[in-house]
Design a protein around this motif. Structure first.
Motif, mmCIF file in Angstrom:
data_model
loop_
_atom_site.group_PDB
_atom_site.id
_atom_site.type_symbol
_atom_site.label_atom_id
_atom_site.label_comp_id
_atom_site.label_asym_id
_atom_site.label_seq_id
_atom_site.Cartn_x
_atom_site.Cartn_y
_atom_site.Cartn_z
ATOM 1 N N THR A 89 0.840 -1.198 0.000
ATOM 2 C CA THR A 89 0.000 0.000 0.000
ATOM 3 C C THR A 89 0.881 1.256 0.000
ATOM 4 N N LYS A 133 -1.972 -1.019 -3.542
ATOM 5 C CA LYS A 133 -3.142 -0.263 -3.091
ATOM 6 C C LYS A 133 -2.714 1.170 -2.820
ATOM 7 N N THR A 134 -3.642 2.113 -2.966
ATOM 8 C CA THR A 134 -3.292 3.511 -2.686
ATOM 9 C C THR A 134 -4.337 4.153 -1.772
ATOM 10 N N VAL A 135 -3.839 4.978 -0.861
ATOM 11 C CA VAL A 135 -4.699 5.751 0.034
ATOM 12 C C VAL A 135 -4.317 7.222 -0.122
ATOM 13 N N SER A 185 -15.659 15.542 1.242
ATOM 14 C CA SER A 185 -16.116 14.146 1.311
ATOM 15 C C SER A 185 -17.535 13.992 0.757
ATOM 16 N N GLY A 238 -8.566 3.066 -8.194
ATOM 17 C CA GLY A 238 -8.498 2.247 -6.983
ATOM 18 C C GLY A 238 -8.100 2.987 -5.722
ATOM 19 N N MET A 239 -7.909 4.292 -5.784
ATOM 20 C CA MET A 239 -7.477 5.000 -4.571
ATOM 21 C C MET A 239 -8.627 5.111 -3.567
ATOM 22 N N GLN A 240 -8.267 4.862 -2.319
ATOM 23 C CA GLN A 240 -9.201 5.019 -1.209
ATOM 24 C C GLN A 240 -8.906 6.376 -0.573
ATOM 25 N N PHE A 241 -9.944 7.097 -0.126
ATOM 26 C CA PHE A 241 -9.709 8.443 0.420
ATOM 27 C C PHE A 241 -9.991 8.508 1.911
ATOM 28 N N LYS A 242 -9.280 9.426 2.563
ATOM 29 C CA LYS A 242 -9.653 9.857 3.909
ATOM 30 C C LYS A 242 -9.620 11.380 3.877
ATOM 31 N N PHE A 257 -5.450 1.798 8.090
ATOM 32 C CA PHE A 257 -5.142 1.244 6.759
ATOM 33 C C PHE A 257 -4.091 0.128 6.761
ATOM 34 N N SER A 306 -10.089 7.639 -7.838
ATOM 35 C CA SER A 306 -10.921 6.572 -7.286
ATOM 36 C C SER A 306 -11.109 5.452 -8.306
#
Ligand SMILES: *Cc1c(COP(=O)(O)O)cnc(C)c1O
Length: 301
Positions: free
Chosen positions: A54, A79-81, A90, A106-110, A133, A103
């Motif tokens: 990640t 994986k990417t965050v 948001s 595949g990027m997940q966001f916070k 994560f 996104s």
């Protein structure tokens, strides 16, 4: 990877007897482009060789670094965050072209508040991210670290020895540091900050010990991602005359600044300038949406 230098013909350059070429790093890839490719290259190798699955990094909602990290992760099976500045985003991130594409890769966001974002490098916050994560390879905001600078040392090639002056846009300064490290003693390196900040000189000195460089701090147009109708007009006009697209956050300000300096006879006649096109064109559609809301002219695609 070597990218092509394109010679620019403009009446002003002929009048002042100055030559200008542009290194088309923007043509590396629409998303994984320019200096973000250079900055990620050795970091991706390090992440993989250290066994991480990640990548985690930080950025604003229109960040080229976020776009590039998402795309690179997808290419490399990581994986990417993305930890994104601004909680309010948001609720509407799908309307943001940079985040939507990230996104899709595949990027997940916070999303975090601007206050929390200021504290993003604290150990406490990093620990929160780890518990949320799992283990990750951390890329700093804007991607600048020693391995990023090493990648940017590959922007210049032996053929570029013919140039007297190398010009590049500056965000965090990692790219400029790489260019400085790869430059020859007889060459000058001129950085054009895209934001206000006296900290940049020190930041760049952390990554280079050479002295053949300066910053030109008069062309940030009020700060990071701030634009004016004049800048937009310049970008559209430059594209019409040269067929070279510029982005509004970095390379538009760079070329505006270079040509202003040419006008002011800052460069001796016969000076050969090489400007680095660091990419960033993915930000144009997001910027155009903002410009439309403000009833300002838009960047022609
Ligand atoms: C990120 C970026 C820069 C600034 O690079 P730094 O290494 O942070 O100084 C310049 N141009 C473009 C197009 C960028 O995306």
């Amino acid at each position: 990877m070597h990218t092509e230098n394109q010679s620019v013909q403009l009446p002003l350059l002929i009048e002042k007897q100055v030559s200008l070429s542009i290194k088309r790093e923007d043509l590396i890839h629409p998303l994984f482009s320019g200096n973000k490719y250079r900055k990620l290259k050795y970091n991706l190798e390090a992440a993989k060789s250290q066994g991480f699955d990640t990548l985690l990094t930080f950025g604003g909602a229109f960040s080229n670094h976020i776009a590039a990290t998402a795309y690179a992760g997808k290419l490399q099976g990581l994986k990417t965050v993305g930890v994104i500045r601004g909680e309010e985003i948001s609720a509407k991130w799908e309307t943001n072209p940079t985040l939507k594409l990230a996104s899709e890769h595949g990027m997940q966001f916070k999303f975090i508040s601007r206050d929390a974002y200021r504290d993003k490098n604290s150990e406490a916050f990093i620990n929160i991210l780890k518990s949320e994560f799992g283990a990750f390879y951390l890329l700093p905001e804007g991607g600048s670290n020693v391995l990023a600078v090493k990648g940017c040392e590959e922007i210049l090639t032996p053929e570029d020895a013919q140039f007297d002056m190398i010009c590049s846009s500056v965000g965090t300064g990692g790219t400029l540091a790489g260019i400085i490290n790869a430059s020859l003693p007889k060459q000058g390196v001129l950085g054009f900050p895209a934001l206000k900040g006296d900290f940049l000189i020190e930041d760049i000195r952390n990554f280079t010990s050479k002295e053949n460089w300066q910053l030109q701090s008069d062309y940030h147009f009020g700060g990071y991602a701030k634009v004016s109708a004049e800048l937009i007009h310049f970008i559209n006009d430059f594209k019409e005359r040269t067929q070279i697209p510029l982005d509004p956050i970095y390379t538009g300000k760079l070329l505006y600044g270079i040509l202003e300096l040419v006008k002011k006879d800052h460069f001796e006649p016969k000076t050969k300038i090489l400007a680095i096109h660091t990419g960033g064109l993915q930000s144009i559609s997001g910027m155009n949406a903002k410009l439309k809301k403000k009833n300002l002219p838009q960047i022609k695609l």
